[in-house]
Design a protein around this motif. Sequence first.
Motif, PDB file in Angstrom:
ATOM      1  N   LEU A 122     -27.232  23.495   4.751  1.00  0.00           N
ATOM      2  CA  LEU A 122     -25.817  23.547   4.421  1.00  0.00           C
ATOM      3  C   LEU A 122     -25.001  24.264   5.484  1.00  0.00           C
ATOM      4  CD1 LEU A 122     -26.072  24.359   0.621  1.00  0.00           C
ATOM      5  CD2 LEU A 122     -25.626  22.161   1.690  1.00  0.00           C
ATOM      6  N   ALA A 123     -25.668  24.953   6.421  1.00  0.00           N
ATOM      7  CA  ALA A 123     -24.940  25.682   7.459  1.00  0.00           C
ATOM      8  C   ALA A 123     -24.408  24.753   8.545  1.00  0.00           C
ATOM      9  CB  ALA A 123     -25.845  26.750   8.082  1.00  0.00           C
ATOM     10  N   GLN A 124     -24.795  23.481   8.526  1.00  0.00           N
ATOM     11  CA  GLN A 124     -24.410  22.552   9.587  1.00  0.00           C
ATOM     12  C   GLN A 124     -23.060  21.883   9.363  1.00  0.00           C
ATOM     13  OE1 GLN A 124     -26.109  22.189  12.514  1.00  0.00           O
ATOM     14  NE2 GLN A 124     -27.202  23.947  11.684  1.00  0.00           N
ATOM     15  N   GLY A 125     -22.375  22.214   8.301  1.00  0.00           N
ATOM     16  CA  GLY A 125     -21.087  21.572   8.056  1.00  0.00           C
ATOM     17  C   GLY A 125     -20.303  22.318   6.993  1.00  0.00           C
ATOM     18  N   ARG A 126     -19.148  21.756   6.651  1.00  0.00           N
ATOM     19  CA  ARG A 126     -18.304  22.314   5.604  1.00  0.00           C
ATOM     20  C   ARG A 126     -18.236  21.343   4.434  1.00  0.00           C
ATOM     21  NH1 ARG A 126     -12.979  24.551   8.925  1.00  0.00           N
ATOM     22  NH2 ARG A 126     -14.065  26.125  10.180  1.00  0.00           N
ATOM     23  N   PRO A 127     -18.055  21.863   3.226  1.00  0.00           N
ATOM     24  CA  PRO A 127     -17.965  20.961   2.070  1.00  0.00           C
ATOM     25  C   PRO A 127     -16.639  20.205   2.036  1.00  0.00           C
ATOM     26  CG  PRO A 127     -17.612  23.226   1.382  1.00  0.00           C
ATOM     27  CD  PRO A 127     -17.996  23.276   2.833  1.00  0.00           C
ATOM     28  N   TYR A 128     -16.709  18.918   1.805  1.00  0.00           N
ATOM     29  CA  TYR A 128     -15.540  18.072   1.598  1.00  0.00           C
ATOM     30  C   TYR A 128     -15.711  17.357   0.269  1.00  0.00           C
ATOM     31  CZ  TYR A 128     -13.671  18.639   6.333  1.00  0.00           C
ATOM     32  OH  TYR A 128     -13.121  19.164   7.481  1.00  0.00           O
ATOM     33  N   GLY A 129     -14.620  17.121  -0.417  1.00  0.00           N
ATOM     34  CA  GLY A 129     -14.685  16.401  -1.686  1.00  0.00           C
ATOM     35  C   GLY A 129     -14.352  14.928  -1.488  1.00  0.00           C
ATOM     36  N   LEU A 130     -15.012  14.089  -2.244  1.00  0.00           N
ATOM     37  CA  LEU A 130     -14.745  12.659  -2.210  1.00  0.00           C
ATOM     38  C   LEU A 130     -14.578  12.181  -3.641  1.00  0.00           C
ATOM     39  CD1 LEU A 130     -14.536   9.988  -0.624  1.00  0.00           C
ATOM     40  CD2 LEU A 130     -17.014   9.745  -0.905  1.00  0.00           C
ATOM     41  N   GLY A 166      -8.329  20.675  -8.764  1.00  0.00           N
ATOM     42  CA  GLY A 166      -8.605  22.096  -8.797  1.00  0.00           C
ATOM     43  C   GLY A 166      -9.399  22.580  -7.603  1.00  0.00           C
ATOM     44  N   GLU A 167     -10.133  21.678  -6.946  1.00  0.00           N
ATOM     45  CA  GLU A 167     -10.947  22.049  -5.784  1.00  0.00           C
ATOM     46  C   GLU A 167     -10.195  21.951  -4.472  1.00  0.00           C
ATOM     47  OE1 GLU A 167     -14.409  19.705  -5.414  1.00  0.00           O
ATOM     48  OE2 GLU A 167     -15.295  20.344  -7.302  1.00  0.00           O
ATOM     49  N   MET A 168      -9.214  21.099  -4.415  1.00  0.00           N
ATOM     50  CA  MET A 168      -8.620  20.724  -3.139  1.00  0.00           C
ATOM     51  C   MET A 168      -7.927  21.908  -2.468  1.00  0.00           C
ATOM     52  SD  MET A 168      -6.003  17.564  -2.319  1.00  0.00           S
ATOM     53  CE  MET A 168      -7.145  16.339  -2.966  1.00  0.00           C
ATOM     54  N   LEU A 169      -8.330  22.187  -1.254  1.00  0.00           N
ATOM     55  CA  LEU A 169      -7.720  23.253  -0.464  1.00  0.00           C
ATOM     56  C   LEU A 169      -6.561  22.704   0.353  1.00  0.00           C
ATOM     57  CD1 LEU A 169     -10.968  24.983   0.854  1.00  0.00           C
ATOM     58  CD2 LEU A 169      -9.436  25.848  -0.921  1.00  0.00           C
ATOM     59  N   PRO A 170      -5.574  23.547   0.680  1.00  0.00           N
ATOM     60  CA  PRO A 170      -4.496  23.080   1.562  1.00  0.00           C
ATOM     61  C   PRO A 170      -5.064  22.626   2.903  1.00  0.00           C
ATOM     62  CG  PRO A 170      -3.955  25.198   0.572  1.00  0.00           C
ATOM     63  CD  PRO A 170      -5.392  24.939   0.255  1.00  0.00           C
ATOM     64  N   ARG A 171      -4.509  21.572   3.423  1.00  0.00           N
ATOM     65  CA  ARG A 171      -5.001  21.050   4.692  1.00  0.00           C
ATOM     66  C   ARG A 171      -4.659  22.011   5.816  1.00  0.00           C
ATOM     67  NH1 ARG A 171      -3.720  15.076   7.347  1.00  0.00           N
ATOM     68  NH2 ARG A 171      -4.993  15.359   9.229  1.00  0.00           N
ATOM     69  N   GLN A 172      -5.657  22.272   6.654  1.00  0.00           N
ATOM     70  CA  GLN A 172      -5.479  23.134   7.819  1.00  0.00           C
ATOM     71  C   GLN A 172      -5.418  22.287   9.082  1.00  0.00           C
ATOM     72  OE1 GLN A 172      -4.983  26.405   7.523  1.00  0.00           O
ATOM     73  NE2 GLN A 172      -5.203  26.214   5.294  1.00  0.00           N
ATOM     74  N   PRO A 173      -4.707  22.748  10.110  1.00  0.00           N
ATOM     75  CA  PRO A 173      -4.628  21.983  11.364  1.00  0.00           C
ATOM     76  C   PRO A 173      -6.014  21.674  11.921  1.00  0.00           C
ATOM     77  CG  PRO A 173      -3.057  23.794  11.380  1.00  0.00           C
ATOM     78  CD  PRO A 173      -3.920  23.990  10.166  1.00  0.00           C
ATOM     79  N   MET A 224       0.857  -1.189   0.000  1.00  0.00           N
ATOM     80  CA  MET A 224       0.000   0.000   0.000  1.00  0.00           C
ATOM     81  C   MET A 224       0.882   1.224   0.000  1.00  0.00           C
ATOM     82  SD  MET A 224      -3.015   1.108   2.641  1.00  0.00           S
ATOM     83  CE  MET A 224      -1.982   0.951   4.071  1.00  0.00           C
ATOM     84  N   ALA A 225       0.647   2.128  -0.930  1.00  0.00           N
ATOM     85  CA  ALA A 225       1.416   3.355  -1.007  1.00  0.00           C
ATOM     86  C   ALA A 225       0.490   4.529  -0.755  1.00  0.00           C
ATOM     87  CB  ALA A 225       2.058   3.488  -2.383  1.00  0.00           C
ATOM     88  N   GLU A 226       0.848   5.365   0.178  1.00  0.00           N
ATOM     89  CA  GLU A 226       0.016   6.505   0.522  1.00  0.00           C
ATOM     90  C   GLU A 226       0.652   7.757  -0.047  1.00  0.00           C
ATOM     91  OE1 GLU A 226      -1.817   8.183   4.640  1.00  0.00           O
ATOM     92  OE2 GLU A 226      -1.656   6.031   4.331  1.00  0.00           O
ATOM     93  N   GLN A 227      -0.149   8.567  -0.774  1.00  0.00           N
ATOM     94  CA  GLN A 227       0.390   9.731  -1.438  1.00  0.00           C
ATOM     95  C   GLN A 227      -0.379  10.969  -1.036  1.00  0.00           C
ATOM     96  OE1 GLN A 227       0.115   8.814  -5.573  1.00  0.00           O
ATOM     97  NE2 GLN A 227       1.811   7.368  -5.532  1.00  0.00           N
ATOM     98  N   GLN A 228       0.334  12.040  -0.686  1.00  0.00           N
ATOM     99  CA  GLN A 228      -0.278  13.322  -0.428  1.00  0.00           C
ATOM    100  C   GLN A 228      -0.155  14.167  -1.683  1.00  0.00           C
ATOM    101  OE1 GLN A 228      -2.026  14.162   2.124  1.00  0.00           O
ATOM    102  NE2 GLN A 228      -1.641  12.272   3.231  1.00  0.00           N
ATOM    103  N   PRO A 229      -1.268  14.532  -2.334  1.00  0.00           N
ATOM    104  CA  PRO A 229      -1.198  15.244  -3.593  1.00  0.00           C
ATOM    105  C   PRO A 229      -0.822  16.703  -3.387  1.00  0.00           C
ATOM    106  CG  PRO A 229      -3.453  15.048  -2.891  1.00  0.00           C
ATOM    107  CD  PRO A 229      -2.628  14.294  -1.886  1.00  0.00           C
ATOM    108  N   PRO A 230      -0.450  17.415  -4.453  1.00  0.00           N
ATOM    109  CA  PRO A 230      -0.198  18.822  -4.328  1.00  0.00           C
ATOM    110  C   PRO A 230      -1.446  19.541  -3.879  1.00  0.00           C
ATOM    111  CG  PRO A 230      -0.360  18.188  -6.611  1.00  0.00           C
ATOM    112  CD  PRO A 230      -0.359  16.946  -5.812  1.00  0.00           C
ATOM    113  N   THR A 231      -1.106  20.589  -3.208  1.00  0.00           N
ATOM    114  CA  THR A 231      -2.207  21.313  -2.660  1.00  0.00           C
ATOM    115  C   THR A 231      -2.923  22.071  -3.717  1.00  0.00           C
ATOM    116  OG1 THR A 231      -0.897  21.493  -0.813  1.00  0.00           O
ATOM    117  CG2 THR A 231      -2.880  22.732  -0.810  1.00  0.00           C
TER     118      THR A 231
END
Length: 204
Positions: free
Chosen positions: A178-186, A134-141, A1-8
């Motif tokens: 939609l105010a109950q959460g944040r959008p995440y991409g899958l 194109g949608e992916m935001l930089p990961r925040q703490p 299994m190879a885990e990859q972190q894509p560009p932000t």
Amino acid sequence: MAEQQPPTPTPAHGSDTDHDERPHDERPRDEPGHLVLRSPEQFKALGHPLRHRMVNVLRQRPATLRQLAQALEMSKGTIGYHVRVLREAGLVRLTETRQVRGGTEQYFALAAPAFKLHQDAEVGPEFLINAALGEMLPRQPGQASHTMLRHLWLTDTEAHALEARLREMATEPYPTDLAQGRPYGLLVSLFRADVPNLPPDEAP
């Protein structure tokens, strides 16, 4: 299994745009609620980053040029131009006109709640992958984020069973509040991988 972190990184909600690689005779004949994408004009329209964001905003509900301009932090003139491109490509339609104080406002909506790539379209899974990038935001703490590339060895029966499970997961609708959460991409992709098998090890 190879885990990859894509560009932000399109897609986005799992059922928003789908690439169906099943043979044509195995696909459902009637797919209500889907707009099948196949023309170069449609892919060119969706390929622009601002128009792609605009489509994702309109997945929530119909909106006016003023509302889109406010959400996307762009001028109303710029938004009007890109809405026109999306309309000419058949992706957005005028759904309602309301009289408001000082004039008339037009509401625009997506032509269909979900998009599907035609089997003969010149683009394929790479279109969805590029959209997601194109949608992916930089990961925040403190925020959830996980990207993995894993290889599975499956029989044809197991692969089809997994495909069915993924399709079922991707049909979940947007929440009503939609105010109950944040959008995440899958982004989910099941594909035959170019991983050769080693020959059997020689007996000592």
